[in-house]
Enzyme design. Structure first.
Site, PDB file in Angstrom:
ATOM      1  N   HIS A 156       0.831  -1.195   0.000  1.00 46.73           N
ATOM      2  CA  HIS A 156       0.000   0.000   0.000  1.00 46.73           C
ATOM      3  C   HIS A 156       0.873   1.255   0.000  1.00 46.73           C
ATOM      4  CE1 HIS A 156       0.675  -1.270   4.195  1.00 46.73           C
ATOM      5  NE2 HIS A 156       0.842   0.020   4.439  1.00 46.73           N
ATOM      6  N   CYS A 168       0.885  -3.171  17.547  1.00 49.01           N
ATOM      7  CA  CYS A 168       2.194  -3.571  17.025  1.00 49.01           C
ATOM      8  C   CYS A 168       2.984  -2.299  16.722  1.00 49.01           C
ATOM      9  CB  CYS A 168       2.058  -4.446  15.779  1.00 49.01           C
ATOM     10  SG  CYS A 168       1.259  -3.642  14.370  1.00 49.01           S
TER      11      CYS A 168
END
Length: 629
Positions: free
Chosen positions: A62, A168
């Site tokens: 992306h 994360c």
């Protein structure tokens, strides 16, 4: 976001770049791009930061860029699979590419979250892989998205037995995958689970106070710090984000079976992974201080170095660095920044140990150490406690606050407010200052002995020191040994020993440069993928980012690490031999003009890089032609 023109179900590609090329082509066909070349560059740039091959056969490349006219998705299936540098080391078969416009606020992150959630369902992934037409592929996605929305709507009134927080470091795919896996596993077990995601665009699905009060316990599946204060008195498990994905059932059962420990915020009993050792805890606290300190050291160091570059030594040698207005301004601001180094180090070490109450305590302890305060001279200046003193002050302050928290644990709840506002800062600062003042003379004596030994070293001894500290940079490339060498060098900057910093930076630049040179001049030792990665290491090496060598070292440690150590040691020894100095603790080749003896330093880097390159070429055997593909 996804249209028929952006889907291809029978793709045959052999490399990661070919896969990206095909996805970019699909995106372009969908009419989403204004500049296809720029979009591809942004996608490839994103891959250098962290792979988007998230595992389980999935890849979601992306980019967010001005080359995108409107947000879009492209999807493809590679039935034979392709190596996409996935986190689990396995081929990727199912690809979704996300294109986001700069004008659209976090739309790509929302798409990432939805995709990650849907793709956690293995049955759904297989159905997508087996889709025979593009319309069938689109219909499967529509049905899955509707089912997820309906499930969330139906569960909105549930009383959750288990709560979770997932996070994360990048705050993208794994954050949402862990959340989805925990919630889905809870459904299968008949145990309602709600997961809060702390992603790149902030916290979503936030846990409410009422939900926390009613829950059996909380799972923290995170690879970064999460504020636990709201979970005071509840059973809490803290673990890695990957455990939220792969050990979801075990974690949920531990909460339900009352196997989790109660978290007490007022006693600062921080929940930790069971595997964390005392040594690792101390190292984590130290690195928390160092990571917060480095921006002050780097910014101040480079500004001071620029001040000397822009000054005129002949005006007044005794005032060199402040003879001209520009130089004086740069040096003054740099000294302000540099002067914050030790208090920041101590403050954030203490905060890592004792949470927010430790920050002010450690900060003042660092200032007491920095000033060299003694009982005979409270104004300071008699001793040079320096870096070591501030380091001790940080740990002392943190553990004193922990002791105060324990001592105050029996104070009536109605008086809770006086602890953070009165007891911890007053008693903590005073006790830490007293202890730091007591140890300042001893630490000062150690510092004076160390500085005297360094300043009194003969040329041969300095060369040996340069070899050792530079070689340490290549042993674990960003690990504890590498950081120990770097921290030692930065501590010596404050003492006026600038040669060590130059040797250490030289050592850290060599691993990526040696590998880049080897992939250029000895191509038959590397695969095509390794040769492509090797080119990036030129920039990483010149920027003093030794971590660029880690993928090569991880795949062939017995050859790569010794070669890099030899190259780094060579560069560090030569830097010392040439008398090179460095006042800025970072910057690589870009701060070369600010260095002492810059041309000789550049020569040391070149020689060390080629030595590492040739040693690596000797150690690695040429590959067969089929292995090089």
């Amino acid at each position: 976001m996804l249209s028929v023109s952006g889907i291809d179900l029978n793709v045959d590609v052999l490399t990661k770049e070919e896969a990206i090329d095909h996805l970019v082509e699909l995106m372009d066909k969908s009419g989403k791009l204004s500049d296809r070349k720029l979009f591809k560059e942004k996608v490839l740039s994103r891959e250098t930061q962290f792979t988007t091959g998230i595992g389980d056969g999935i890849a979601i490349p992306h980019a967010k860029t001005t080359a995108v006219k409107e947000a879009g998705l492209a999807a493809m299936v590679v039935k034979n699979g392709v190596d996409f540098d996935s986190l689990d080391g396995k081929p990727a078969y199912l690809f979704f590419m996300i294109a986001a416009s700069e004008n659209e606020n976090n739309l790509h992150l929302d798409a990432l979250a939805r995709l990650s959630a849907m793709l956690m369902d293995e049955v759904f992934r297989k159905r997508l892989m087996q889709a025979e037409t593009k319309m069938e592929f689109l219909t499967l996605i529509d049905e899955k998205e509707s089912a997820i929305a309906k499930d969330k709507e139906n569960s909105s009134s549930e009383s959750y037995r288990v709560l979770a927080v997932t996070a994360c470091p990048t705050g993208i795919a794994h954050t949402y995958m862990a959340a989805e896996e925990l919630e889905n596993r809870g459904k299968l077990l008949g145990i309602p689970v709600k997961a809060e995601t702390q992603g790149a665009d902030g916290a979503k699905n936030v846990l409410t106070a009422e939900e926390i009060a009613k829950a059996d316990g909380i799972i923290i599946a995170a690879d970064k710090n999460v504020d636990l204060s709201r979970f005071d008195g509840k059973p809490v498990i803290v673990t890695k984000v990957s455990d939220g994905i792969h050990k979801s059932e075990e974690l949920i059962n531990r909460i339900v079976n009352k196997e989790a420990k109660i978290y007490h915020n007022n006693q600062n009993e921080n929940a930790k992974e069971e595997s964390e050792s005392l040594g690792h805890g101390i190292y984590k606290h130290l690195m928390n201080g160092v990571s917060h300190m480095l921006p002050f050291v780097i910014g101040g160091g480079i500004l001071i170095a620029l001040a000397f570059l822009f000054d005129d030594y002949t005006i007044d040698p005794s005032n060199f660095g402040k003879n001209t207005p520009v130089a004086a301004y740069l040096k003054t601001v740099g000294e302000f920044s540099f002067g914050m180094m030790l208090p920041i180090l101590a403050g954030y070490i203490a905060m890592s140990i004792a949470d927010r109450p430790g920050l002010a305590v450690g900060f003042i302890g660092g200032m007491v150490a920095n000033a060299g305060v003694t009982f005979s001279n409270p104004a300071g200046g008699d001793v040079n406690a320096g870096f070591l003193g501030a380091l001790f002050a940080g740990f002392v302050g943190g553990y004193i606050v922990l002791a105060l928290k324990k001592a105050c644990s029996k104070i009536p709840h109605s008086l809770e407010g006086i602890k953070p506002m009165l007891i911890y800062p007053v008693a903590g600062i005073l006790l830490t200052a007293v202890v730091t003042t007591m140890i300042n003379p001893f630490v000062g004596a150690i510092n004076d002995s160390l500085n005297g030994a360094l300043n009194g070293m003969e040329s041969s001894s300095k060369i040996l020191l340069g070899i050792v500290v530079a070689g340490m940079q290549s042993t674990d490339m960003g690990g504890p040994i590498n950081k120990a060498s770097y921290v030692f060098a930065t501590s010596q900057l404050a003492e006026g020993n600038f040669e060590i910093m130059a040797a250490v930076m030289a050592g850290g630049m060599i691993p990526p440069l040696a590998i880049a040179l080897c992939t250029t001049f000895f191509k038959n030792r590397f695969t095509e993928k390794e040769r492509q990665s090797g080119m990036v290491n030129y920039l990483l090496g010149l920027s003093f980012i030794s971590e660029g060598a880690i993928p090569f070292a991880a795949s062939d440690p017995l050859r790569v690490i010794p070669a890099c150590i030899i190259g780094s040691a060579t560069a560090g020894g030569l830097s010392m031999l040439f008398g090179c100095t460095l006042r800025a603790p970072h910057g690589g080749i870009f701060v070369l003009p600010t260095m002492g003896n810059p041309l000789a330093y550049a020569l040391a880097i070149v020689i060390g890089s080629f030595v590492g390159c040739f040693v690596l070429a000797l150690l690695k055997k040429p590959k067969m032609s089929e292995e090089m593909q």
